[in-house]
Design a protein around this motif. Structure first.
Motif, PDB file in Angstrom:
ATOM      1  N   PRO A 269      -4.556  -4.309  13.428  1.00  0.00           N
ATOM      2  CA  PRO A 269      -5.424  -5.290  12.779  1.00  0.00           C
ATOM      3  C   PRO A 269      -6.671  -4.618  12.199  1.00  0.00           C
ATOM      4  O   PRO A 269      -7.189  -3.658  12.776  1.00  0.00           O
ATOM      5  CB  PRO A 269      -5.774  -6.270  13.901  1.00  0.00           C
ATOM      6  N   TYR A 270      -7.132  -5.145  11.088  1.00  0.00           N
ATOM      7  CA  TYR A 270      -8.193  -4.498  10.316  1.00  0.00           C
ATOM      8  C   TYR A 270      -9.455  -4.265  11.141  1.00  0.00           C
ATOM      9  O   TYR A 270     -10.021  -3.172  11.138  1.00  0.00           O
ATOM     10  CB  TYR A 270      -8.516  -5.349   9.078  1.00  0.00           C
ATOM     11  N   HIS A 271      -9.918  -5.278  11.857  1.00  0.00           N
ATOM     12  CA  HIS A 271     -11.190  -5.159  12.567  1.00  0.00           C
ATOM     13  C   HIS A 271     -11.132  -4.118  13.678  1.00  0.00           C
ATOM     14  O   HIS A 271     -12.162  -3.517  14.016  1.00  0.00           O
ATOM     15  CB  HIS A 271     -11.588  -6.515  13.175  1.00  0.00           C
ATOM     16  N   MET A 272      -9.969  -3.870  14.227  1.00  0.00           N
ATOM     17  CA  MET A 272      -9.829  -2.926  15.323  1.00  0.00           C
ATOM     18  C   MET A 272      -9.524  -1.511  14.838  1.00  0.00           C
ATOM     19  O   MET A 272      -9.409  -0.588  15.653  1.00  0.00           O
ATOM     20  CB  MET A 272      -8.711  -3.378  16.267  1.00  0.00           C
ATOM     21  N   SER A 273      -9.398  -1.337  13.532  1.00  0.00           N
ATOM     22  CA  SER A 273      -8.965  -0.057  12.973  1.00  0.00           C
ATOM     23  C   SER A 273     -10.084   0.590  12.161  1.00  0.00           C
ATOM     24  O   SER A 273     -11.033  -0.078  11.737  1.00  0.00           O
ATOM     25  CB  SER A 273      -7.735  -0.256  12.075  1.00  0.00           C
ATOM     26  N   LEU A 274      -9.953   1.890  11.949  1.00  0.00           N
ATOM     27  CA  LEU A 274     -10.913   2.618  11.142  1.00  0.00           C
ATOM     28  C   LEU A 274     -10.614   2.381   9.661  1.00  0.00           C
ATOM     29  O   LEU A 274      -9.510   2.674   9.184  1.00  0.00           O
ATOM     30  CB  LEU A 274     -10.862   4.105  11.470  1.00  0.00           C
ATOM     31  N   GLN A 275     -11.603   1.872   8.957  1.00  0.00           N
ATOM     32  CA  GLN A 275     -11.430   1.452   7.571  1.00  0.00           C
ATOM     33  C   GLN A 275     -10.895   2.571   6.687  1.00  0.00           C
ATOM     34  O   GLN A 275      -9.914   2.390   5.955  1.00  0.00           O
ATOM     35  CB  GLN A 275     -12.780   0.964   7.030  1.00  0.00           C
ATOM     36  N   ARG A 276     -11.511   3.739   6.741  1.00  0.00           N
ATOM     37  CA  ARG A 276     -11.112   4.816   5.828  1.00  0.00           C
ATOM     38  C   ARG A 276      -9.751   5.392   6.202  1.00  0.00           C
ATOM     39  O   ARG A 276      -9.023   5.884   5.336  1.00  0.00           O
ATOM     40  CB  ARG A 276     -12.183   5.903   5.813  1.00  0.00           C
TER      41      ARG A 276
ATOM     42  N   LYS B 262      -7.123   3.588   7.421  1.00  0.00           N
ATOM     43  CA  LYS B 262      -6.133   2.678   6.861  1.00  0.00           C
ATOM     44  C   LYS B 262      -6.103   2.781   5.342  1.00  0.00           C
ATOM     45  O   LYS B 262      -5.034   2.731   4.725  1.00  0.00           O
ATOM     46  CB  LYS B 262      -6.437   1.245   7.285  1.00  0.00           C
ATOM     47  N   ALA B 263      -7.275   2.918   4.734  1.00  0.00           N
ATOM     48  CA  ALA B 263      -7.329   3.025   3.275  1.00  0.00           C
ATOM     49  C   ALA B 263      -6.615   4.279   2.787  1.00  0.00           C
ATOM     50  O   ALA B 263      -5.866   4.248   1.808  1.00  0.00           O
ATOM     51  CB  ALA B 263      -8.790   3.034   2.818  1.00  0.00           C
ATOM     52  N   ARG B 264      -6.845   5.380   3.495  1.00  0.00           N
ATOM     53  CA  ARG B 264      -6.228   6.646   3.080  1.00  0.00           C
ATOM     54  C   ARG B 264      -4.715   6.588   3.217  1.00  0.00           C
ATOM     55  O   ARG B 264      -3.978   7.093   2.350  1.00  0.00           O
ATOM     56  CB  ARG B 264      -6.813   7.774   3.943  1.00  0.00           C
ATOM     57  N   GLN B 265      -4.219   5.965   4.262  1.00  0.00           N
ATOM     58  CA  GLN B 265      -2.773   5.796   4.423  1.00  0.00           C
ATOM     59  C   GLN B 265      -2.214   4.937   3.300  1.00  0.00           C
ATOM     60  O   GLN B 265      -1.146   5.228   2.735  1.00  0.00           O
ATOM     61  CB  GLN B 265      -2.482   5.161   5.787  1.00  0.00           C
ATOM     62  N   TYR B 266      -2.918   3.870   2.983  1.00  0.00           N
ATOM     63  CA  TYR B 266      -2.470   2.963   1.940  1.00  0.00           C
ATOM     64  C   TYR B 266      -2.323   3.687   0.597  1.00  0.00           C
ATOM     65  O   TYR B 266      -1.327   3.515  -0.121  1.00  0.00           O
ATOM     66  CB  TYR B 266      -3.475   1.812   1.804  1.00  0.00           C
TER      67      TYR B 266
END
Length: 561
Positions: free
Chosen positions: A214-221, A223-227
């Protein structure tokens, strides 16, 4: 097969984890093998071609202006919310902080009209709640009551709205102890799991990744880099925003590489790794903590200062766990409590070296804070080191005597000895924050990440492969007090405590406290980092952390020609 019906700006962040090259957490940074480095990685090599860097900067500037123009012209409420969400999920929202704040404020001022129409727009209300709450605007979770049936349960008809169900699931993690959000989490997760069999494979994969991370529990950058590694086919403005994010990653990655090299040089020049060979030599790992806590590129000097603090924490921890006798540790603790240069006279040579590094580093950071913010926090900084050393000493005495303390006493001390309160205290001052009292009155914004780290580490999936000293466990203390409790039940109890600590952290993060948003983000990211830093596999390695470091430091995203 069904598909998700996405509005114009909807962004599904698939976070497939591919294989990652091993990363060495020593002072000698090791690059991934060449086949993992794309051609566009030239910018982040040690000898960066100036013409390529200028080209990326030029394209980045033009792309930034175009996205800013479109964002300004976006008037529809749902499109506005979805674009804000897109920018946040790609890790480039800091580039639009003023524009996002203006639009969030406008949404807040008009949120009653959105909610009034909410029963007909599940997607809009669920996304609005998350955007407003994480921006620290007061919004009640009771807005979801419009989606309840006569029995107080979420209406089963909502299950057809996959996009809204994803938003509801994500919103449920912004819980501060609210019953309706517990029910929202259960309802949304059950429906999302059951929907996967009817979705196209890409959409089903997206749902699974949402459930797992889930987004709030994850590191933003992260998840973004994986995406960005898995999405190259989008068109129009979505493609432009993604290209902006890729260029932003390349530029920031270059900055982080320079900072890491500077940090590695500092550590080498101190001579500590040569003089204290028993201690961990992990400048990369120390820097990753700072890079994660302070993602905004403007905080370059603050990241370097914070990494030095973390290095000294690790060094003192190793003295207590691996080297010092009980008598030596008493002398060392007394010296730190006195906080005088002359206090080192009675110390063994190796402790003198560490004490000197501690004293110089702390005074250097205090001077930095004075120059930037106009006041000297040295008395509070030294007090935080005294609290840490006293906590280490208390643990050393427990374990030397074979004493297993009450679980509450262990955790109260362990929250300090994990080092998080000390590090975040330094960070608060580096960011211009005001004074805080002793550990007994640390705000939840600081004590909660510390609790999460201590408990997660104490779950004991594995120990640091280079740390051999025994330093106790909350599980051991808890099970001694509750001998009828199984290991599985004890671990479940610890996980419930971690969830509770997250709720307390959320409560403080979303309140209108005096802490800056940058500090709030740092505290949240510290808590988010814990799972990556302590999730060992059966081989005593950290695959998630290795991938994280590879993607954010060593493997640049591909740019289109």
């Amino acid at each position: 097969m069904s598909t998700l019906h996405r509005p114009q700006w909807f962004c599904s962040l698939h976070t497939n984890r591919g294989g990652a090259a091993p990363i060495s957490f020593s002072s000698n940074v090791r690059l991934p093998p060449p086949h993992l480095r794309p051609k566009q990685q030239l910018l982040v090599e040690t000898t960066t071609p100036k013409d390529y860097e200028e080209l990326v900067c030029h394209r980045h500037k033009n792309c930034l202006e175009e996205v800013r123009r479109v964002f300004h012209e976006t008037k529809d409420q749902l499109d506005t919310m979805l674009m804000i969400d897109f920018l946040q999920r790609l890790g480039i929202d800091y580039r639009f902080s003023e524009e996002i704040k203006s639009k969030i404020d406008s949404l807040c001022n008009n949120h009653f009209s959105i909610i009034d129409d909410g029963i007909h727009n599940f997607v809009k209300v669920t996304l609005l709640f998350r955007l407003l709450r994480q921006a620290r605007h007061p919004i009640s979770s009771n807005i979801f009551s419009i989606f309840l049936d006569g029995k107080g349960n979420f209406s089963t008809s909502l299950g057809k709205e996959i996009d809204g169900m994803v938003n509801l699931y994500e919103a449920s993690y912004l819980n501060t102890g609210e019953e309706i959000l517990y029910r929202a989490n259960t309802f949304a997760s059950e429906h999302l799991k059951s929907s996967m069999a009817c979705l196209e494979s890409d959409d089903a994969r997206f749902i699974q990744q949402t459930l797992d991370y889930p987004y709030h529990m994850s590191l933003q950058r992260y998840k973004a880099r994986q995406y960005l590694d898995h999405h190259h086919q989008d068109k129009g403005m979505r493609r432009i925003i993604q290209e902006l994010a890729r260029m932003d990653f390349i530029l920031i990655q270059s900055l982080h590489k320079q900072e890491l090299q500077e940090m590695t040089s500092w550590w080498r020049n101190t001579g500590l790794s040569q003089d204290l060979r028993f201690a961990r030599d992990q400048s990369l790992k120390w820097y990753v903590w700072s890079m994660t806590s302070l993602p905004d590129p403007k905080f370059s000097q603050h990241r370097l200062a914070l990494t030095k603090v973390i290095a000294v924490v690790y060094l003192i921890d190793d003295i207590f766990d691996l080297k010092g006798s009980l008598d030596e540790l008493r002398l060392f603790t007394d010296a730190i409590n006195k906080w005088e240069v002359s206090a080192i006279d009675l110390l063994p040579c190796y402790m003198r070296i560490c004490y000197d590094a501690l004293y110089k580093t702390t005074n250097e950071i205090a001077e930095m804070i004075f120059e930037e913010h106009g006041w000297n926090p040295i008395n509070i900084l030294k007090k935080s080191w005294i609290e840490l050393s006293n906590a280490f000493m208390r643990e050393a005495m427990w374990f030397a005597r074979g004493h297993v303390p009450p679980a509450d006493d262990y955790l109260r001390n362990g929250v300090i000895s994990c080092g998080v309160p000390l590090v975040l205290t330094h960070l608060n001052f580096l960011l211009g924050g005001g004074a805080m009292d002793s550990a007994e009155s640390y705000p939840n914004l600081i004590s909660s990440p510390a609790t999460i780290l201590r408990l997660w580490d104490d779950l004991g999936s594995a120990k640091d492969e280079k740390q051999e000293g025994f330093d106790g466990s909350y599980l051991e203390c808890f099970m001694k007090e509750n001998p009828q409790c199984s290991v599985e039940s004890a671990r479940e109890h610890v996980m419930q405590m971690i969830c509770k600590a997250w709720e307390e952290l959320n409560k403080e993060s979303f309140s209108s406290s005096s802490f800056s948003q940058d500090f709030v983000t740092a505290c949240l990211n510290t808590a988010r980092m814990v799972k990556l830093m302590y999730s060992y596999n059966e081989e005593h390695k950290l695959p998630m952390l290795e991938e994280y470091v590879t993607l954010l430091l060593f493997k640049a995203p591909n740019l289109k020609a």
